[in-house]
Motif scaffolding. Structure first.
Motif, PDB file in Angstrom:
ATOM      1  N   ARG A  17       0.832  -1.202   0.000  1.00  0.00           N
ATOM      2  CA  ARG A  17       0.000   0.000   0.000  1.00  0.00           C
ATOM      3  C   ARG A  17       0.871   1.260   0.000  1.00  0.00           C
ATOM      4  O   ARG A  17       0.647   2.204  -0.766  1.00  0.00           O
ATOM      5  N   ASN A  18       1.907   1.272   0.832  1.00  0.00           N
ATOM      6  CA  ASN A  18       2.806   2.428   0.897  1.00  0.00           C
ATOM      7  C   ASN A  18       3.523   2.647  -0.430  1.00  0.00           C
ATOM      8  O   ASN A  18       3.693   3.784  -0.878  1.00  0.00           O
ATOM      9  N   GLN A  21       1.134   4.065  -2.948  1.00  0.00           N
ATOM     10  CA  GLN A  21       0.905   5.462  -2.601  1.00  0.00           C
ATOM     11  C   GLN A  21       2.062   6.341  -3.072  1.00  0.00           C
ATOM     12  O   GLN A  21       1.837   7.437  -3.610  1.00  0.00           O
ATOM     13  N   GLU A  22       3.298   5.885  -2.898  1.00  0.00           N
ATOM     14  CA  GLU A  22       4.449   6.668  -3.359  1.00  0.00           C
ATOM     15  C   GLU A  22       4.433   6.838  -4.874  1.00  0.00           C
ATOM     16  O   GLU A  22       4.738   7.912  -5.391  1.00  0.00           O
ATOM     17  N   ALA A  24       1.778   6.801  -6.758  1.00  0.00           N
ATOM     18  CA  ALA A  24       0.690   7.745  -7.032  1.00  0.00           C
ATOM     19  C   ALA A  24       1.155   9.183  -6.800  1.00  0.00           C
ATOM     20  O   ALA A  24       0.782  10.092  -7.552  1.00  0.00           O
ATOM     21  N   HIS A  25       2.009   9.394  -5.805  1.00  0.00           N
ATOM     22  CA  HIS A  25       2.565  10.735  -5.565  1.00  0.00           C
ATOM     23  C   HIS A  25       3.437  11.186  -6.737  1.00  0.00           C
ATOM     24  O   HIS A  25       3.467  12.368  -7.076  1.00  0.00           O
ATOM     25  N   SER A  28       1.106  12.297  -9.404  1.00  0.00           N
ATOM     26  CA  SER A  28       0.545  13.599  -9.011  1.00  0.00           C
ATOM     27  C   SER A  28       1.533  14.727  -9.272  1.00  0.00           C
ATOM     28  O   SER A  28       1.144  15.814  -9.704  1.00  0.00           O
ATOM     29  N   TYR A 130      -5.964  -4.415  -3.905  1.00  0.00           N
ATOM     30  CA  TYR A 130      -6.242  -2.981  -3.963  1.00  0.00           C
ATOM     31  C   TYR A 130      -6.976  -2.609  -5.244  1.00  0.00           C
ATOM     32  O   TYR A 130      -7.895  -1.808  -5.249  1.00  0.00           O
TER      33      TYR A 130
END
Length: 134
Positions: A17-18, A21-22, A24-25, A28, A130
């Motif tokens: 998950r982490n 998320q990274e 996805a950053h 972004s 996920y």
């Protein structure tokens, strides 16, 4: 009497998950560099699609492109480039996207997101869980 809420994410899923998320950053950060700024629009969210997360359309060197976090094939895709989530840590994906952006549009910069500095961990099975939740 206080009671704690149950953990929503099992411990064994946290590293994947982490990592997601990274990544996805990273997408972004690319989106913030390529989407025209509007003073009334303070948030540029990634779009959720059937394969994962996708940037909004970006204008780079006069053409429209999108980057995606493909949770079906477990890759980050940008134009004709693809980086396997199993093979690249989030900072490496950031560096690859930054190099691509500089080759396409000199002078356009991308801000590096914060990375936790932990060990790159991606579990395909947990990523699939996920993706199903999306």
């Amino acid at each position: 009497m206080k009671s704690e809420l149950p953990k929503l994410i099992p411990k064994d899923m946290v590293p994947t998950r982490n990592y997601i998320q990274e990544v996805a950053h990273v997408l972004s950060a690319l989106q913030r560099a390529g989407v025209k700024r509007d003073p009334h629009d303070w948030y540029y969210g990634l779009e959720v699609g059937p394969r994962g997360l996708t940037t909004q359309p970006l204008r780079v060197a006069g053409k429209e492109v999108r980057a995606s976090l493909d949770l079906v094939r477990h890759k980050v895709r940008l134009e004709r480039n693809a980086w396997s989530l199993s093979d690249y840590a989030a900072p490496e994906i950031f560096n690859n996207i930054k190099a691509w952006l500089q080759s396409q549009a000199a002078g356009v910069s991308i801000s590096q997101p914060e990375f936790d500095g932990g060990v790159h961990h991606f579990d395909r099975h947990k990523a699939d869980l996920y993706a199903e939740a999306l």
